[in-house]
Design a protein around this motif. Structure first.
Motif, PDB file in Angstrom:
ATOM      1  N   LEU A 109       0.849  -1.187   0.000  1.00 51.02           N
ATOM      2  CA  LEU A 109       0.000   0.000   0.000  1.00 51.02           C
ATOM      3  C   LEU A 109       0.892   1.246   0.000  1.00 51.02           C
ATOM      4  CD1 LEU A 109      -3.127   0.099   0.235  1.00 51.02           C
ATOM      5  CD2 LEU A 109      -2.822   0.657   2.632  1.00 51.02           C
ATOM      6  N   ASP A 110       0.811   2.022  -1.075  1.00 50.39           N
ATOM      7  CA  ASP A 110       1.667   3.210  -1.171  1.00 50.39           C
ATOM      8  C   ASP A 110       0.960   4.463  -0.684  1.00 50.39           C
ATOM      9  OD1 ASP A 110       3.623   1.709  -2.376  1.00 50.39           O
ATOM     10  OD2 ASP A 110       2.727   1.970  -4.355  1.00 50.39           O
ATOM     11  N   ILE A 111      -0.347   4.471  -0.861  1.00 49.40           N
ATOM     12  CA  ILE A 111      -1.098   5.702  -0.588  1.00 49.40           C
ATOM     13  C   ILE A 111      -2.238   5.382   0.374  1.00 49.40           C
ATOM     14  CG2 ILE A 111      -2.496   7.534  -1.616  1.00 49.40           C
ATOM     15  CD1 ILE A 111      -1.032   6.747  -4.309  1.00 49.40           C
ATOM     16  N   VAL A 112      -2.361   6.178   1.406  1.00 48.34           N
ATOM     17  CA  VAL A 112      -3.525   6.053   2.271  1.00 48.34           C
ATOM     18  C   VAL A 112      -4.178   7.418   2.404  1.00 48.34           C
ATOM     19  CG1 VAL A 112      -2.891   4.125   3.727  1.00 48.34           C
ATOM     20  CG2 VAL A 112      -2.065   6.398   4.271  1.00 48.34           C
ATOM     21  N   ASP A 113      -5.473   7.437   2.596  1.00 46.56           N
ATOM     22  CA  ASP A 113      -6.125   8.679   2.970  1.00 46.56           C
ATOM     23  C   ASP A 113      -6.737   8.470   4.349  1.00 46.56           C
ATOM     24  OD1 ASP A 113      -8.259   7.087   2.502  1.00 46.56           O
ATOM     25  OD2 ASP A 113      -8.924   8.100   0.684  1.00 46.56           O
ATOM     26  N   SER A 114      -7.409   9.496   4.833  1.00 44.51           N
ATOM     27  CA  SER A 114      -7.901   9.407   6.205  1.00 44.51           C
ATOM     28  C   SER A 114      -8.932   8.281   6.327  1.00 44.51           C
ATOM     29  CB  SER A 114      -8.515  10.732   6.618  1.00 44.51           C
ATOM     30  OG  SER A 114      -9.478  11.123   5.681  1.00 44.51           O
ATOM     31  N   PHE A 115      -9.704   8.044   5.259  1.00 49.96           N
ATOM     32  CA  PHE A 115     -10.727   7.014   5.321  1.00 49.96           C
ATOM     33  C   PHE A 115     -10.102   5.634   5.478  1.00 49.96           C
ATOM     34  CE2 PHE A 115     -13.731   3.997   3.490  1.00 49.96           C
ATOM     35  CZ  PHE A 115     -14.863   4.291   4.231  1.00 49.96           C
ATOM     36  N   ILE A 116      -9.135   5.333   4.606  1.00 53.95           N
ATOM     37  CA  ILE A 116      -8.480   4.026   4.670  1.00 53.95           C
ATOM     38  C   ILE A 116      -7.774   3.863   6.010  1.00 53.95           C
ATOM     39  CG2 ILE A 116      -6.757   2.539   3.586  1.00 53.95           C
ATOM     40  CD1 ILE A 116      -9.203   2.953   1.866  1.00 53.95           C
ATOM     41  N   GLY A 117      -7.133   4.940   6.466  1.00 57.05           N
ATOM     42  CA  GLY A 117      -6.459   4.902   7.765  1.00 57.05           C
ATOM     43  C   GLY A 117      -7.436   4.524   8.859  1.00 57.05           C
ATOM     44  N   ARG A 118      -8.616   5.152   8.821  1.00 57.03           N
ATOM     45  CA  ARG A 118      -9.595   4.863   9.861  1.00 57.03           C
ATOM     46  C   ARG A 118     -10.136   3.445   9.714  1.00 57.03           C
ATOM     47  NH1 ARG A 118     -13.005   9.003   9.269  1.00 57.03           N
ATOM     48  NH2 ARG A 118     -14.723   7.658   8.670  1.00 57.03           N
ATOM     49  N   MET A 119     -10.283   2.994   8.462  1.00 53.37           N
ATOM     50  CA  MET A 119     -10.771   1.630   8.244  1.00 53.37           C
ATOM     51  C   MET A 119      -9.813   0.618   8.858  1.00 53.37           C
ATOM     52  SD  MET A 119     -13.640   1.706   6.821  1.00 53.37           S
ATOM     53  CE  MET A 119     -13.821  -0.022   6.456  1.00 53.37           C
ATOM     54  N   ILE A 120      -8.516   0.859   8.690  1.00 53.07           N
ATOM     55  CA  ILE A 120      -7.536  -0.069   9.260  1.00 53.07           C
ATOM     56  C   ILE A 120      -7.690  -0.109  10.777  1.00 53.07           C
ATOM     57  CG2 ILE A 120      -5.066  -0.484   9.612  1.00 53.07           C
ATOM     58  CD1 ILE A 120      -4.612   0.720   6.823  1.00 53.07           C
ATOM     59  N   ALA A 121      -7.815   1.087  11.364  1.00 55.27           N
ATOM     60  CA  ALA A 121      -7.988   1.163  12.816  1.00 55.27           C
ATOM     61  C   ALA A 121      -9.279   0.450  13.223  1.00 55.27           C
ATOM     62  CB  ALA A 121      -8.020   2.613  13.264  1.00 55.27           C
ATOM     63  N   ASN A 122     -10.353   0.659  12.454  1.00 54.54           N
ATOM     64  CA  ASN A 122     -11.642   0.038  12.778  1.00 54.54           C
ATOM     65  C   ASN A 122     -11.574  -1.473  12.688  1.00 54.54           C
ATOM     66  OD1 ASN A 122     -12.793   2.455  13.203  1.00 54.54           O
ATOM     67  ND2 ASN A 122     -13.997   2.526  11.308  1.00 54.54           N
ATOM     68  N   ILE A 123     -10.961  -1.959  11.600  1.00 53.95           N
ATOM     69  CA  ILE A 123     -10.867  -3.405  11.415  1.00 53.95           C
ATOM     70  C   ILE A 123     -10.127  -4.025  12.590  1.00 53.95           C
ATOM     71  CG2 ILE A 123      -9.792  -5.203  10.006  1.00 53.95           C
ATOM     72  CD1 ILE A 123     -10.439  -3.465   7.548  1.00 53.95           C
TER      73      ILE A 123
END
Lengths: 288, 132
Positions: free
Chosen positions: B52-66
């Motif tokens: 994963l090269d690029i993250v945005d705030s949504f993906i970041g939060r999804m990782i935390a949520n998962i």
């Protein structure tokens, strides 16, 4: 200004080239302090080339408009001279003197040429003054710019020099920070630390702030950011080298260093890091 | 359509994100992973984001949520292989992923999960160690 008066300056420059060059050189040599940083031959070469270019440029008209395309080569040449003098350590006035000292010999020539005609004399003198003022200002501008470039480059070098990431032991990195931590530096520190973590597969990074003079809320925030980024990469951080003064400031400012492990000295931090990676026995064995 | 495979490895689940993560894919992964955890009773989840090269705030939060959801389902989650640029971006976005375990690579993530989720056979040993 009419074309007739416009033509006076290039004409004088052309017909009196050799005398102008000699007198100008004399002016320049008296203006410079003894033990000058530039040789007479070099000065003569520069002066000769400049006179030549100036004469060509003024011939195209627009005597006072140094931004005109016809002045392109004059500007280039003057820029080179200013830049090289800036790098050689000349002062701004010494650099501008190169152009400004041509005024006196040139004005003398203008006066002999137009002695009887007071009106034309005033107009031509004025346009010559304007031209030389502009050229002088241009020199100073280029000089300033070249000095600024030097400063910028040094800043960059300083930045790279002052953020080494050292490998202390298997899986343990140390980051001795020296100097004030601002956003730009934090960014570079963070990048180089994370890069080294990837390269070495380190589990622990020790950030030593012995060389950081003061810690304010912003610095603490930068530190915490670095710690968090390292944690996201799977490395734990220990902050060491916290002086009593800094410990007091941190508490007074209400900065919460949270779960970050802090140690007074790098040695303590290293010991703790060895314990955390389970290498303590191995590391201390040779000494026992 | 892209799908992120969830591999079962003994009592661990291995998720390797190899494609560009977009929002719907992240939502889908969240659904499938939670379902899989409860289905298999996995003890640990390893999410590899090294591609994963690029993250945005949504993906970041999804990782935390998962990770948080997996923990609620009693599975330790380790996020491994985060790129330096991604780490810096997440920090700048203020996403510190609190409570998410991280490791540099899959190898270290496995070691971390093994120490965090002791096998049943290991338990007496751990107790014995404590009483000594």
């Amino acid at each position: 200004m009419s074309a007739a008066t416009d033509a006076v300056i290039p004409r004088i420059l052309k017909t009196n080239e050799a005398e102008l060059l000699d007198e100008w050189l004399k002016e320049q040599l008296t203006a410079f302090r003894p033990g000058s940083k530039i040789s007479e031959t070099e000065l003569r070469g520069q002066s000769k080339e400049f006179l030549n270019l100036l004469q060509q440029a003024t011939q195209a008209g627009h005597v006072t408009d140094i931004q005109a395309p016809s002045f392109g080569r004059v500007r280039d040449m003057l820029g080179d001279v200013s830049r090289s003098r800036g790098l050689q350590g000349f002062s701004p006035s010494e650099t501008a003197t190169f152009v400004l000292s041509l005024k006196r010999p040139l004005f003398a020539r203008i006066r002999t040429e137009l002695g009887g005609d007071a009106d034309t004399l005033a107009t031509v003198t004025w346009s010559a003054t304007e031209l030389f003022d502009k050229l002088g200002l241009y020199t100073t501008e280029v000089y300033q710019k070249s000095r600024e470039e030097v400063i910028k480059r040094q800043q960059q070098e300083l930045l790279e020099l002052s953020t080494p990431v050292v490998k202390l032991w298997d899986g343990i990195l140390a980051l001795p920070m020296i100097g004030t931590l601002d956003s730009a530096r934090t960014q570079i520190v963070m990048e180089s630390l994370l890069q080294r973590i990837v390269e070495t597969g380190a589990d622990i990074a020790i950030i030593d702030i012995t060389g950081v003079p003061t810690v304010d809320t912003l610095t603490a925030q930068h530190l915490l950011k670095t710690v968090t980024a390292a944690r996201l990469m799977g490395a734990d951080c220990i902050i060491s080298g916290i002086r009593p003064q800094i410990a007091q400031t941190i508490v007074h400012l209400g900065v919460d260093l949270g779960a970050v492990i802090t140690k007074a000295t790098l040695a303590d931090a290293f010991r703790r890091a060895l314990e955390m990676t389970g290498q303590r026995q191995r590391a201390l064995k040779p000494r026992a | 359509m892209d799908r992120i495979p969830i591999l079962k490895l003994r009592d661990l689940l291995l998720v390797s994100i190899q494609v560009d993560m977009h929002d719907r894919l992240a939502m889908q992964l969240q659904d499938e992973l939670t379902a899989k955890i409860s289905e298999t009773g996995a003890r640990g989840v390893l999410i590899d984001i090294s591609s994963l090269d690029i993250v945005d705030s949504f993906i970041g939060r999804m990782i935390a949520n998962i990770a948080a959801m997996a923990r609620v389902l009693d599975a330790e989650t380790v996020v491994v292989g985060m790129q330096p640029a991604v780490a810096i971006t997440l920090v700048e976005l203020g996403l510190n992923l609190p409570g998410v375990r991280t490791a540099l690579n899959v190898d270290k993530g496995m070691a971390l999960l093994e120490s965090a989720t002791p096998d049943v056979e290991d338990l007496p040993d751990a107790d014995a160690g404590r009483t000594e």
